[in-house]
Design a protein around this motif. Sequence first.
Motif, short mmCIF file in Angstrom:
data_model
loop_
_atom_site.label_atom_id
_atom_site.label_comp_id
_atom_site.label_asym_id
_atom_site.label_seq_id
_atom_site.Cartn_x
_atom_site.Cartn_y
_atom_site.Cartn_z
N ASN A 286 -12.48 16.82 95.70
CA ASN A 286 -12.21 15.97 94.53
C ASN A 286 -13.47 15.26 94.06
N GLN A 287 -14.56 16.00 94.05
CA GLN A 287 -15.85 15.42 93.70
C GLN A 287 -15.85 14.88 92.27
N GLN A 288 -16.32 13.64 92.13
CA GLN A 288 -16.49 13.02 90.81
C GLN A 288 -17.91 13.30 90.32
N PHE A 289 -18.01 13.75 89.07
CA PHE A 289 -19.30 14.06 88.47
C PHE A 289 -19.50 13.25 87.19
N ILE A 290 -20.76 13.12 86.79
CA ILE A 290 -21.11 12.64 85.45
C ILE A 290 -22.07 13.67 84.85
N LEU A 291 -21.72 14.17 83.69
CA LEU A 291 -22.58 15.11 82.99
C LEU A 291 -23.10 14.48 81.70
N GLU A 292 -24.37 14.71 81.41
CA GLU A 292 -24.96 14.23 80.17
C GLU A 292 -25.77 15.35 79.53
N GLY A 293 -25.51 15.57 78.25
CA GLY A 293 -26.25 16.59 77.51
C GLY A 293 -27.31 15.96 76.64
N PHE A 294 -28.45 16.66 76.49
CA PHE A 294 -29.56 16.16 75.68
C PHE A 294 -29.97 17.22 74.66
N ASP A 295 -30.20 16.76 73.44
CA ASP A 295 -30.74 17.59 72.37
C ASP A 295 -32.16 17.11 72.11
N THR B 66 -28.21 12.32 72.57
CA THR B 66 -27.55 12.47 73.86
C THR B 66 -26.04 12.44 73.69
N SER B 67 -25.34 13.02 74.65
CA SER B 67 -23.88 12.93 74.65
C SER B 67 -23.41 11.65 75.31
N GLY B 68 -24.32 10.97 76.01
CA GLY B 68 -23.89 9.88 76.88
C GLY B 68 -23.26 10.47 78.13
N GLY B 69 -23.02 9.64 79.12
CA GLY B 69 -22.44 10.13 80.37
C GLY B 69 -20.96 10.46 80.23
N ILE B 70 -20.57 11.67 80.65
CA ILE B 70 -19.18 12.11 80.61
C ILE B 70 -18.69 12.22 82.05
N SER B 71 -17.73 11.40 82.41
CA SER B 71 -17.22 11.38 83.78
C SER B 71 -16.03 12.32 83.91
N PHE B 72 -16.01 13.12 85.00
CA PHE B 72 -14.89 14.04 85.20
C PHE B 72 -14.77 14.36 86.68
#
Length: 591
Positions: free
Chosen positions: A427-436, A442-448
Motif C-alpha cells: 500500500n505504498q503512498q507516492f507523490i508524483l510531480e510532472g515538469f514542463d 509544474t503539475s504540483g505534487g499528486i498524491s496517490f
Amino acid sequence: MSKLYTFLFLIFMLVSCKTDTNIEEGGQPNATVDFSFGNAAQRNFHGLVLSTDGSPVSGATVTIGTKTTQTNIKGIFAISDADVKENFAYVKVTKAGFVNGARTLVPTTGNNRINIMMIPATNTMTVSSGTSSTVSLPNGTKVKFDGSFKDESGANYTGNVNVAMFHLAPSNLYLNELMPGSFLATNSNGNSRIMETFGMLHVQLTGSSGQKLQIANNHTAEMTIAIDASQLATAAATIPLWSFNETTGIWQEEGVATKVGNAYVGNVSHFSWWNCDVQFPVATLKVNVKNSAGQALSNLKIGLKRSTQTYETYGMTDNAGSVSGLVPANETLILKVYNFCGTVLYTANVGPFTAGNIHTLPDIIIPSSGITAFTVTGTLKNCAGANVTNGVAVLQPVAGSTNYFQGGTAIVTNGTFSMNTVSCNANQQFILEGFDFANMQTSGGISFTGVSPVTNLGNITVCTAVNEFITYQIDSQTPKNLLPPIGATYSAGTTTPGTSNTLSVTCYPPNSALGGFQMIVPNILSAGTYTNLNNLDVVGSGSISPGNNLSLQVINLGAVGQYIDFTITGTYTNSTGTHTLSVTGHVIRDN
C-alpha cells in the motif's frame, strides 16, 4: 583481504582516464591509454542537484558535451541527445556561491540519471599574505600556508585571503554525489586505474575582491588530511596524491603523502580537489535488473564492495533497468540490489573480472515473492492540452528511505512516461510531480496509493508556474516541497520594534501528505537574522513551542510583487524529543 586495504571505489559513476593534453571539442578525451572510450554517441541524461542541506539548487548551469541547460526550481534538469563517447560522459554543474560540481560516468543507452550534491563555498578562515598561517577543520584536517599567493594572471597577491575548505570523508553517506568526477584516474605512468580513497580535500582561495587565487610559483602548502577511524589500521605508510582536473574530468597522480599519526601529510603546489588514494587495474561491468515477468526495474540502488570493505558504493538503474561502469579487476565482489527503503532484494558474489575487458552479468531477476512491483505510467499535458515534449516525471515515496536522492525520475517521450520500481509495501503512498521545461510549468505534487502491477495516472495537467516555493525537512524525513498558492505578506510599520513589521508566510495544500507551513514573525525591520520564533507551524513537526533554538535568516525582503527569501535552521524540543528543522523559502510578497 588482499592488499590489506579497505577498498572504496565507485562502481557505476565512472570516467575513462586520459591526460589533459589531447581533448576533443566538447571536452571528450581521445583514448590513448589502456581504456577504450568507444565511438562518438548521443545519450540522454536527467538528474537532481541538491545543496548539502538537501535543498534544491535552482538556476545551476549543467553542461554535457556542447549542450547546456539550467536546473529548475526543484533542482531538476534534463538534456537529450548529448554528444558523448560510448564509455565516457562528463557532466559539469556550476553556480555562483558553490564549489563546482562534476560527474563522470559510463553512460547506458537508456535515460541516465545523475545525482549531484553541491557544496556551498563557505569561508573557513581569512589569512594574510606574507605571513605563515594554518587553517584547520574540527577533525584535524588542515592546510599550512607560507603566505605566498598569486592571482589568475600569475602576479603576486598581497592582502587578505579567504580560505574555504571542505573535507570529504570516505564514510560520508553522499560521497558519490559530493566528489567530483569518479574514482578512475591516470597514474604517473599513463595507465588507467581505479582508486581507493582515504579522504579528499577541496580548498578554494579568493582575494578581498573575490578574485581567484592560487599558491605562488615555486611555493607549496602543507596539507594534512584526517584518516577515517575505520581505515587507520589498513592505511599504508605512504600513499599517492591525486588532483582533479576540471577541464578533463579526471584525477591525475601528483605527489605522495606520508602517514603521520591519524592523518596523511603532503605538500602541494596548487589547490582544487586533492585525494589520498591507492590504485588498482580496471575492468568494465554491465548489469541489468528485471522482475520475474521480465520487466526492467528502474531507480534501484546497486551496491558493490569487497567482503571486508567497510563502505559500499553504488549506482542507480536507468529506465531500462541497466547500469554500467568500471570496477577493480581481479577481485571477488559482493553485489546487492536495494529498493528505495533500503531493503536488500538480492545479493551475490560476482567476479573476479579480467583487466581491460567488458563483462556483462546474466540478468538479475528480482523474484515476485516478498516484493511489490509497480509500473507507474501517465501522460503530461501542457496548458494548451498538448503533450509535453520536454519534461520529466518525478516519483517520490511518502515514507521510506531517508536519503535525499530517493525516488525516481523519468524523461517523457511525447508526453508519456513509465517507471518500474519495487516498493516497500503493498500500500505504498507516492507523490508524483510532472515538469514542463519548455514552459517552466509544474503539475504540483499528486498524491496517490500505488496499485500493483500497473498504476496508470492518465493525463496529468502541467500548468502551474514554478515561480515560488517552500522546501522544508524535519530530522532525516523526506523533504517537503510546497508550491503555489503561497501567501506572503509584510505589514511594514514604523522603524520602532513592536507588533508591526510582521512577516507572514502561509502554504497549506489540500492533502496534508504534501506538507504545510506557516510562520508569523513580528519585529522584522530589514534583512537579517531573527530568533525566538513563537508562531511557527510546520506540518509533521508535532509541536514547536516558544523558546526553541530556531533561527530565521531573512535574505531578501522585497516590495509587493517582488521576492521574499528566507531560511530557518536549528532545533526544537517537544514531547517526542529534540528535532532539527531546515526551511528554505522563495516566495512572492502579496501585500
